[in-house]
Design an enzyme around this catalytic site. Structure first.
Site, PDB file in Angstrom:
ATOM      1  CG  HIS A 176      -6.652   5.050  -1.296  1.00 62.57           C
ATOM      2  ND1 HIS A 176      -5.127   4.617  -0.570  1.00 62.57           N
ATOM      3  CD2 HIS A 176      -6.830   3.923  -2.951  1.00 62.57           C
ATOM      4  CE1 HIS A 176      -4.620   4.006  -2.423  1.00 62.57           C
ATOM      5  NE2 HIS A 176      -5.360   3.681  -3.021  1.00 62.57           N
ATOM      6  CB  THR A 187      -8.596   5.850   9.829  1.00 62.95           C
ATOM      7  OG1 THR A 187      -7.689   6.192   9.185  1.00 62.95           O
ATOM      8  CG2 THR A 187      -9.123   6.182  11.226  1.00 62.95           C
ATOM      9  CG  ASP A 232      -1.588   1.276   1.138  1.00 63.65           C
ATOM     10  OD1 ASP A 232      -2.090   1.210   0.143  1.00 63.65           O
ATOM     11  OD2 ASP A 232      -2.361   1.290   2.214  1.00 63.65           O
TER      12      ASP A 232
END
Length: 286
Positions: free
Chosen positions: A209, A234, A82
Site C-alpha cells: 500500500h 494519491t 479497498d
C-alpha cells in the site's frame, strides 16, 4: 470480459513476476482513464473502491458502470473493496458483485484481527470472493491527511505473518515495511530484508500500500521480493488536480470549457497509470 477474482489475477502475476496495480476510482472519469491506460499498455489491473470513499459515490451506479466498461474490453480486471473496515461494507460489496475484498483489521489486537478476518474469509470463499488482509500498520491515514510516514514499531513481523496466514486462510497479505498512505514525508525507506523474510514465512502474494511516491527502482525490487499487488491512488488524485488547475488557468468563455476540463483529467490520470503499469511489470500481460 467478465471480472476475475483477485486470486486468479495474483496467480498469473506470481507466475510471471509482476504486480497488479490497484487503482481507486471515484467516478466514471477515473474508470475510463484506467481503461485507456490498460488498453494502451495491454495490462490487467484492479479497480479499487475504498470504504472511506463510499460517501463520495453512488456505489450501485459506479459498480454498474464498472461492469458495463469491463464488457467492452478484453482486459482481465478485478473489482476490489479497498480497506473494508466494517462487516457492513464487506457485505455490501459482496452483494454488489465485487470479486475481492480487503478486510482491514490492522487497528485491532492481533487476536481480534485473526478472528474477524477468519470470519470474512469463511464467508467470502464460500462465494468465490478473494480476501486481502493487513498485518502491522501501513503509515499515514487512508482517506485522511495528505502526508503520511511509517512507524517502524508497527512494521509487519515475519514470524507473526506465518501464523496469521495459516490462521485466517487469506489470499494475500498487505505488509508494513516502511510504506505509507498519501504523500511521503521525505524519501520512503522500504525494509527489503523484512519483505524477503515475510515472503519466506507467509508463502502467499504480498501487497504494497502507499504506492504514490515510491521510486521505480524500489518498486521493481519489491516485486522481485514477492509484492504482486500495489495500491496507487494519491498520484492519480494529484494528476487530476494538476489538470484542473491548468485548465482553469487558461480557461475562456467557451460553453464546453468544463467538458474539456474533464477530458484533461481523464488524460492526465491515464498517463500516470500507464506509466505505473510499465513500472509494475504488468504491461503486455493482458
Amino acid at each position: 470480459m467478465a471480472l476475475i477474482s483477485l486470486a486468479q489475477g495474483l496467480a498469473h502475476a506470481q507466475q510471471n513476476g509482476y504486480a497488479l496495480g490497484a487503482f481507486n476510482v471515484l467516478d466514471t472519469h477515473f474508470l475510463r482513464a484506467l481503461y485507456q491506460a490498460a488498453e494502451r499498455q495491454r495490462s490487467p489491473f484492479i479497480i479499487s473502491i475504498a470504504e472511506v470513499h463510499f460517501k463520495y459515490v453512488s456505489l450501485e451506479h459506479l459498480v454498474a458502470a464498472v461492469r458495463t466498461e469491463a464488457a467492452l474490453h478484453a482486459i482481465p480486471v478485478v473489482l476490489h473493496l479497498d480497506h473494508g473496515l466494517h462487516f457492513e461494507a464487506v457485505m455490501q460489496a459482496i452483494r454488489l458483485g465485487f470479486t475481492s475484498v480487503m478486510f482491514d483489521g490492522s487497528t485491532l489486537s492481533y487476536e481480534e484481527n485473526v478472528r474477524q478476518t477468519r470470519e470474512v474469509v469463511k464467508m467470502c470463499h464460500a462465494l468465490g470472493v478473494s480476501v486481502e488482509a493487513e498485518l502491522g500498520a501501513v503509515g499515514g491515514d487512508e482517506g485522511g491527511a495528505l502526508f503520511g510516514e511509517a512507524d517502524s514499531d508497527k512494521f509487519t513481523d515475519p514470524a507473526q505473518a506465518a501464523d496469521f496466514v495459516h490462521s485466517t486462510g487469506i489470499d494475500c497479505l498487505a505488509v508494513a515495511i516502511g510504506n505509507a498512505h498519501g504523500k511521503y514525508k521525505g524519501e520512503p525507506k522500504l525494509d527489503f530484508d523484512r519483505l524477503a523474510a515475510i515472503r519466506a514465512t507467509a508463502g502467499i502474494p504480498l501487497v504494497l500500500h502507499g504506492g504514490s511516491g515510491i521510486g521505480d527502482a524500489d518498486f521493481r525490487r519489491a516485486v522481485s521480493l514477492g509484492i504482486n499487488k500495489i495500491n496507487f491512488y494519491t498520484g492519480m488524485s494529484q494528476a487530476a488536480l494538476g489538470a484542473i488547475e491548468a485548465q482553469i488557468a487558461q480557461r475562456d468563455a467557451r460553453y464546453d470549457a468544463f467538458a474539456e476540463l474533464l477530458m484533461a483529467v481523464e488524460r492526465d490520470i491515464a498517463n500516470v497509470v500507464a506509466q505505473q503499469m510499465q513500472v509494475f511489470g504488468s504491461a503486455g500481460r493482458a
